[in-house]
Scaffold this active site. Structure first.
Site, PDB file in Angstrom:
ATOM      1  N   HIS A   1       0.816  -1.221   0.000  1.00 12.22           N
ATOM      2  CA  HIS A   1       0.000   0.000   0.000  1.00 12.22           C
ATOM      3  C   HIS A   1       0.851   1.274   0.000  1.00 12.22           C
ATOM      4  CE1 HIS A   1       0.548  -0.098   4.484  1.00 12.22           C
ATOM      5  NE2 HIS A   1       0.550   1.206   4.317  1.00 12.22           N
TER       6      HIS A   1
ATOM      7  N   ASP B   1       0.061  -7.521   1.431  1.00  9.24           N
ATOM      8  CA  ASP B   1       0.587  -6.163   1.625  1.00  9.24           C
ATOM      9  C   ASP B   1       2.106  -6.115   1.560  1.00  9.24           C
ATOM     10  OD1 ASP B   1       0.233  -3.449   1.889  1.00  9.24           O
ATOM     11  OD2 ASP B   1       0.259  -3.477   4.082  1.00  9.24           O
TER      12      ASP B   1
ATOM     13  N   GLY C   1       3.521   6.134   8.940  1.00 13.71           N
ATOM     14  CA  GLY C   1       4.872   6.487   8.509  1.00 13.71           C
ATOM     15  C   GLY C   1       5.873   5.377   8.737  1.00 13.71           C
ATOM     16  N   ASN C   2       5.645   4.558   9.771  1.00 11.87           N
ATOM     17  CA  ASN C   2       6.525   3.425  10.068  1.00 11.87           C
ATOM     18  C   ASN C   2       6.176   2.199   9.241  1.00 11.87           C
ATOM     19  OD1 ASN C   2       8.176   4.630  11.886  1.00 11.87           O
ATOM     20  ND2 ASN C   2       7.504   3.475  13.666  1.00 11.87           N
ATOM     21  N   SER C   3       5.054   2.222   8.555  1.00 14.33           N
ATOM     22  CA  SER C   3       4.593   1.078   7.787  1.00 14.33           C
ATOM     23  C   SER C   3       5.619   0.711   6.726  1.00 14.33           C
ATOM     24  CB  SER C   3       3.242   1.398   7.139  1.00 14.33           C
ATOM     25  OG  SER C   3       2.565   0.238   6.776  1.00 14.33           O
TER      26      SER C   3
ATOM     27  N   GLY D   1      -4.302 -29.621  -5.246  1.00 13.43           N
ATOM     28  CA  GLY D   1      -4.755 -30.937  -5.711  1.00 13.43           C
ATOM     29  C   GLY D   1      -5.980 -31.479  -5.009  1.00 13.43           C
TER      30      GLY D   1
END
Length: 451
Positions: free
Chosen positions: A125, A155, A229-231, A284
């Protein structure tokens, strides 16, 4: 004579005392005098002296190992919109039409270097639909990067710095297979260019099922704060090894953070680097949610002859209770977990029978080229074939809204030209509802098929 000599001595003593007073002014009470220091180089591998050694904790040492590998990611995206030149007056808009106007938007996130060649891992993202991507390193150097590939359902995105003239500091990659509840962890990011932004916490859950949009995936849950912001930044253990990639999927959550497990990233990385996307492996066997007392559980309906599923002993009627160490309670959850298992990867399957619970390791294979058509038949009881140049329904046993002889003209609004296109679109929408448009008796009908 003696009196004169004494006077001279006293004068000399006073002179010396006054001179000393002028040279050294006594420090006032509580006043600290500055000291001159020799200029010395600052070494990055700072060795603490005795006064600060007690403050250099394992957390500090872990951060020092990885902080140079954490980067800031800035993206630009061009957006086009229709603008009315007549203050949104419908009369003039209908007569003269709307004008297209484009503008650029920016977004910020974090990432981490995993290879010396400038390969960066971040969240999907963070870079979705970006036209330009920049990676900013800890020394504030800007590098343009290209989007290698990724998968929105988990993500995850992979970037590559275009500058190939230098080596970059790569983080040490650990494993998420042995993480423990309560284990201390550190979440690091570079939000808004603020390098080495750190939050700490512990492991709250080792394998938490969470919904991202219309997809379920497995995450590490922590109590470390993870903001947008840390993502994309790394989650590390106390040894400074990356055990996950942080993702801000619950922005309203207080005191809860989620990270993509490192073992998931290692499993899908070769596939994304090779093809730019995450292809799904073939198991399968098929399952169907079936009532078990008051609960619904996924039960195996059929097992393909000669498949790996048959080889490890899976049978129709087996209740699937676990996939990859994660408890399963529905067909939907099972297929979403299997999204992160590409061809040639393996997964542990736990099944329940009347005589007990068993586990086996299943190796996934390449999907058949007509997987979508097979899925349409096995899941919905609908078979489509080409007849007189049209895609015609040859069998319909799963729904009363589609009948034999209907002509399939579109899927989710995309007009269909051949069976290969239909198969590919069904495969892309395997875990989501999709709409088939059919032609019957001079009318176009739209039928929604739920997973």
């Amino acid at each position: 004579m003696f009196r004169k000599l004494s006077a001279v001595i006293i004068v000399l003593i006073l002179s010396v005392s006054c001179g000393a007073a002028k040279q050294e002014k006594p420090a006032q009470s509580g006043e600290q005098q500055p000291k001159a220091e020799t200029i010395a180089p600052v070494h990055p591998e700072h060795q603490p002296d005795a006064s600060e050694s007690s403050r250099v904790t394992p957390t500090v040492l872990a951060i020092r190992k990885i902080e140079d590998s954490v980067v800031n990611i800035r993206t630009e995206k061009t957006v086009e919109t229709n603008v009315s030149p007549f203050f949104n007056d419908p009369f003039f808009d209908d007569f003269f039409g709307l004008r297209k106007r484009s503008y650029k938007t920016q977004s910020l996130g974090s990432g981490v270097m995993i290879r010396e060649d400038g390969t960066v891992v971040t969240n999907f993202h963070v870079v979705k639909d970006a036209t330009t991507i920049f990676v900013i390193t800890r020394d504030n150097a800007n590098y343009e990067a290209e989007f290698v590939g990724g998968d929105e359902s988990i993500d995850l995105a992979i970037l590559k710095i275009k500058d190939q003239t230098k080596k970059f500091p790569a983080a040490a990659l650990g494993t998420s297979s042995d993480i423990m509840l309560g284990e201390p962890i550190i979440a690091i990011g570079n939000p808004y260019g603020l390098s080495s932004s750190v939050t700490t916490g512990v492991i709250s859950a080792t394998a938490r099922m969470m919904n991202i949009g219309n997809n379920y995936s497995v995450f590490i849950q922590t109590d470390a704060l993870i903001n947008p912001g840390n993502s994309g930044g790394p989650l590390i253990n106390i040894n400074g090894e990356v055990i996950g990639i942080n993702t801000a999927i619950h922005r309203q959550a207080q005191g809860i953070g989620f990270s993509i497990p490192m073992d998931t990233i290692k499993r899908v990385l070769p596939e994304i680097m090779k093809s730019g996307k995450l292809r799904r492996g073939h198991v399968g066997f098929t399952v169907k949610d079936t009532a078990k007392g008051e609960d619904m559980m996924p039960v195996i309906e059929s097992v393909e002859k000669g498949s790996n599923a048959e080889e490890i002993g899976l049978k129709a009627g087996d209740e699937v209770v676990e996939v990859g160490g994660v408890p399963i309670n529905s067909e939907e959850v099972m297929y979403h977990i299997l999204r992160s298992y590409p061809p040639d990867s393996s997964v542990e399957i736990g099944i329940k029978r009347a005589d007990g619970t068993f586990k086996g390791r299943l190796v996934l294979t390449e999907r058949p080229s007509d997987f979508g058509l097979i899925h349409l038949d096995t899941k919905y009881g609908i078979a489509v074939s080409e007849k007189d140049g049209y895609l015609t329904v040859a069998k319909s046993e799963g729904t009363k809204y589609i009948t034999v002889g209907d002509i399939v003209v579109a899927l989710n609004g995309t007009e269909l030209d051949n069976l290969e296109q239909l198969s590919r679109l069904i495969e892309d929408n395997q875990d989501k509802p999709f709409i088939l448009t059919v032609y019957r008796d001079g009318r176009l009908l739209q039928i929604k098929l739920n997973p």
